[in-house]
Design a protein around this motif. Structure first.
Motif, short mmCIF file in Angstrom:
data_model
loop_
_atom_site.label_atom_id
_atom_site.label_comp_id
_atom_site.label_asym_id
_atom_site.label_seq_id
_atom_site.Cartn_x
_atom_site.Cartn_y
_atom_site.Cartn_z
N UNK A 1 0.82 -1.21 0.00
CA UNK A 1 0.00 0.00 0.00
C UNK A 1 0.86 1.26 0.00
N UNK A 2 1.89 1.27 0.82
CA UNK A 2 2.78 2.44 0.86
C UNK A 2 3.48 2.64 -0.48
N UNK A 3 3.89 1.55 -1.11
CA UNK A 3 4.56 1.64 -2.40
C UNK A 3 3.62 2.23 -3.45
N UNK A 4 2.37 1.81 -3.45
CA UNK A 4 1.40 2.36 -4.39
C UNK A 4 1.20 3.85 -4.13
N UNK A 5 1.09 4.22 -2.86
CA UNK A 5 0.96 5.63 -2.51
C UNK A 5 2.13 6.45 -3.00
N UNK A 6 3.33 5.92 -2.87
CA UNK A 6 4.54 6.63 -3.33
C UNK A 6 4.52 6.82 -4.84
N UNK B 1 -4.14 4.84 -0.07
CA UNK B 1 -3.16 3.79 0.23
C UNK B 1 -2.24 4.15 1.39
N UNK B 2 -1.86 5.42 1.53
CA UNK B 2 -1.02 5.80 2.66
C UNK B 2 -1.76 5.59 3.99
N UNK B 3 -3.03 5.99 4.03
CA UNK B 3 -3.81 5.79 5.26
C UNK B 3 -3.91 4.31 5.61
N UNK B 4 -4.16 3.50 4.59
CA UNK B 4 -4.30 2.07 4.84
C UNK B 4 -2.98 1.46 5.30
N UNK B 5 -1.87 1.94 4.75
CA UNK B 5 -0.56 1.43 5.16
C UNK B 5 -0.30 1.74 6.63
N UNK B 6 -0.63 2.95 7.04
CA UNK B 6 -0.42 3.34 8.44
C UNK B 6 -1.37 2.57 9.36
N UNK B 7 -2.60 2.37 8.91
CA UNK B 7 -3.54 1.59 9.71
C UNK B 7 -3.05 0.16 9.91
N UNK B 8 -2.39 -0.38 8.90
CA UNK B 8 -1.89 -1.75 8.99
C UNK B 8 -0.58 -1.87 9.73
N UNK B 9 0.21 -0.78 9.76
CA UNK B 9 1.51 -0.81 10.45
C UNK B 9 1.73 0.53 11.14
N UNK B 10 0.98 0.81 12.19
CA UNK B 10 1.02 2.13 12.81
C UNK B 10 2.37 2.52 13.40
N UNK B 11 3.22 1.56 13.68
CA UNK B 11 4.53 1.89 14.26
C UNK B 11 5.61 2.12 13.20
N UNK B 12 5.27 1.93 11.93
CA UNK B 12 6.25 2.15 10.86
C UNK B 12 6.32 3.66 10.59
N UNK B 13 7.42 4.29 10.97
CA UNK B 13 7.53 5.74 10.88
C UNK B 13 7.70 6.22 9.45
N UNK B 14 8.27 5.40 8.59
CA UNK B 14 8.41 5.79 7.19
C UNK B 14 7.04 5.88 6.53
#
Length: 522
Positions: free
Chosen positions: A104-109, A123-136
């Motif tokens: 998801x983060x890759x698609x957002x980028x 996709x960025x929101x979904x990536x953070x929802x799935x991995x909230x501790x990933x700071x990148x």
């Protein structure tokens, strides 16, 4: 351990050779499986062999598209500047409804690189929802929030990052430029603490820029100048910049057009009137004018496109890895303006809003290509922003551009920036001599103090009917991905006029040099 697990394990520990061996064995053992080709492609990409990696990923996708494979293929296509294909592949990936945060983060980028910052949000929101501790992942979401005007959300995400990683220099800098700081609400003390423990040069650079920005907001001119001077001096040494690099490019352009437009170019080009090129030195109002134009119902902003530099590079056919250099400028004499126009439009097509008749391209450095643009697009409009030379120098010096970009390498030294301005000024005079009337020279200060008159002049030059929406550009809701994002969401104001005078003592050598060159600074 399976061959797939072996290849993945090798990639994670950075052993690309072992990963490639395992992936190759996987392909041989099961040639109909996508996994081996995908892992072979990822191994090639890890060592920078992007052109070799793409066919491997395409082979993986051909064996049954998976969102992860499509997302990584789109990422690599962006690196090869195959933007249209990258967008198509990314949309295909998101349609598969992936749940993996990295995918998801890759698609957002990819969407972000294509200028579709609104499209990157989901996709960025979904990536953070799935991995909230990933700071990148969270940083990417925060940046997208800032670009799209969701300032409170961006602030909250940056603060979350800093709570987990107090030394995160990217977040410190992004938060500082997100809004104007005040005495009641600023981060100066926190930035000073972060600077005291920062070890990496790139971290110190970003934190000092953030600190200087906030100090200037608070009227602490001396402290801001001191931090900027230290940061820029260190970075100039790191990149080993010498003004002769840019001087060679200016010399090559002036030499190419020394006797006028090359005879072979005349009568060539496309009559497409769609592009409006907004050029000039950076930080002189190009984003402001782009917002004004894109507030018109017939115009959409394509952002800062690399399309023209890449089109000239492509048609010049030079082998250097630099998009612009003296050799490429010299070789472009044999390029066909029609081919330049076609190459430009092919690249711009994937960035311009499809529901608008016209589009603006606000890459400031296109001032270097005005001669090429004028011949490639005989009907295109060109607008050059002009700002007080002293404010231009100061604004370039205090802005952290892409730190590895060759376009802005001059900006880490005041005198280099002054010399660059002088060559810009001289080149614009050449364009006016060769192409009288083709370029509208628009004063930033005049725009600030007589908005309606200058806006009418701008629209008339661009062949656009008057529309009052252009006076309320700050209500334009489209994304802004430049350092001017905060400014252009406010009504027209004179806050940035004569800002250099707060640093007059530190800029004395620049003013003296401009005076000696006959460049008016008042």
């Amino acid at each position: 351990m399976t061959l797939k697990a072996e290849a993945l394990s090798a990639l994670r520990r950075g052993d690309v050779s072992a990963a490639a061996v395992a992936a190759r064995a996987l392909v041989e053992a099961n040639p109909d499986s996508a996994d081996g080709y995908f892992l072979l492609g990822m191994a090639a990409a890890e060592v920078g062999q992007i052109a070799k990696a793409v066919p491997m990923l395409e082979a993986a996708v051909a064996r049954g598209p998976e969102a992860e494979h499509l997302a990584q293929l789109a990422r690599l296509l962006i690196l090869l500047r195959r933007d249209g294909e990258a967008g198509d592949v990314a949309r295909e990936a998101i349609a598969l409804e992936p749940v993996d945060p990295l995918t998801l983060d890759t698609i957002g980028c990819v969407f972000s690189r294509l200028g579709d910052h609104e499209g990157s949000m989901a996709p960025f929101r979904a990536a953070v929802a799935g991995a909230p501790s990933n700071l990148d992942f969270r940083y990417n979401l925060a940046a997208a929030c800032g670009f799209t005007g969701r300032i409170a959300d961006a602030t909250a995400h940056y603060e979350t990052i800093l709570a987990a990683d107090p030394g995160n220099a990217r977040a410190h800098y992004a938060l500082a430029i997100l809004a104007r700081q005040t005495v009641e609400a600023n981060h100066v003390a926190r930035l000073e603490g972060a600077l005291s423990i920062a070890k990496r040069p790139e971290d110190r650079l970003r934190i000092q820029y953030a600190l200087a920005k906030e100090q200037e907001d608070l009227g602490e001119a001396k402290a801001a100048f001191r931090n900027l001077s230290a940061a820029n001096a260190a970075h100039k040494q790191t990149i080993a910049y010498d003004f002769s690099r840019d001087e060679e490019i200016f010399d090559a352009i002036e030499s190419l057009f020394a006797h006028g437009i090359p005879p072979a170019w005349k009568g060539r080009g496309l009559v497409d009137p769609a592009p409006i090129f907004v050029v000039g030195m950076p930080r002189t109002g190009t984003t402001l004018v782009d917002r004004i134009l894109s507030s018109h119902p017939d115009v959409g902003s394509a952002g800062e496109l690399q399309a023209m530099p890449l089109a000239v590079k492509q048609t010049a056919g030079t082998a250097s890895r630099l998009v612009i250099d003296a050799a490429t400028i010299r070789a472009s004499v044999d390029a066909d303006p029609t081919a330049i126009a076609q190459a430009y439009l092919a690249r711009a097509e994937h960035h311009r809003p499809q529901d608008k008749e016209r589009f603006s391209d606000k890459l400031p450095a296109n001032f270097l290509y005005v001669g090429h643009i004028a011949q490639a697009f005989p009907n295109a409009r060109i607008v050059c922003l002009r700002r007080n030379p002293m404010d231009t120098v100061w604004s370039n010096f205090k802005n952290l551009f892409a730190s590895q970009s060759a376009y802005y390498a001059y900006s880490y030294d005041l005198m280099d920036t002054a010399r660059y301005y002088a060559r810009f000024d001289r080149l614009m005079a050449l364009w006016e001599q060769l192409l009288p009337g083709r370029v509208l020279h628009l004063s930033y200060e005049a725009m600030v103090f007589d908005q309606e008159r200058e806006t009418r002049c701008l629209l008339a030059h661009c062949g656009l009917k008057w529309d009052t929406a252009c006076l309320t550009f700050h209500e334009n809701r489209s994304a802004v991905a430049t350092p001017s994002a905060a400014q252009v969401r406010r009504p027209m104001n004179a806050d940035a006029v004569a800002r250099w005078r707060a640093h007059e003592a530190g800029l004395a050598d620049v003013k003296q040099w401009f005076d000696a060159q006959g460049i008016a600074t008042n």
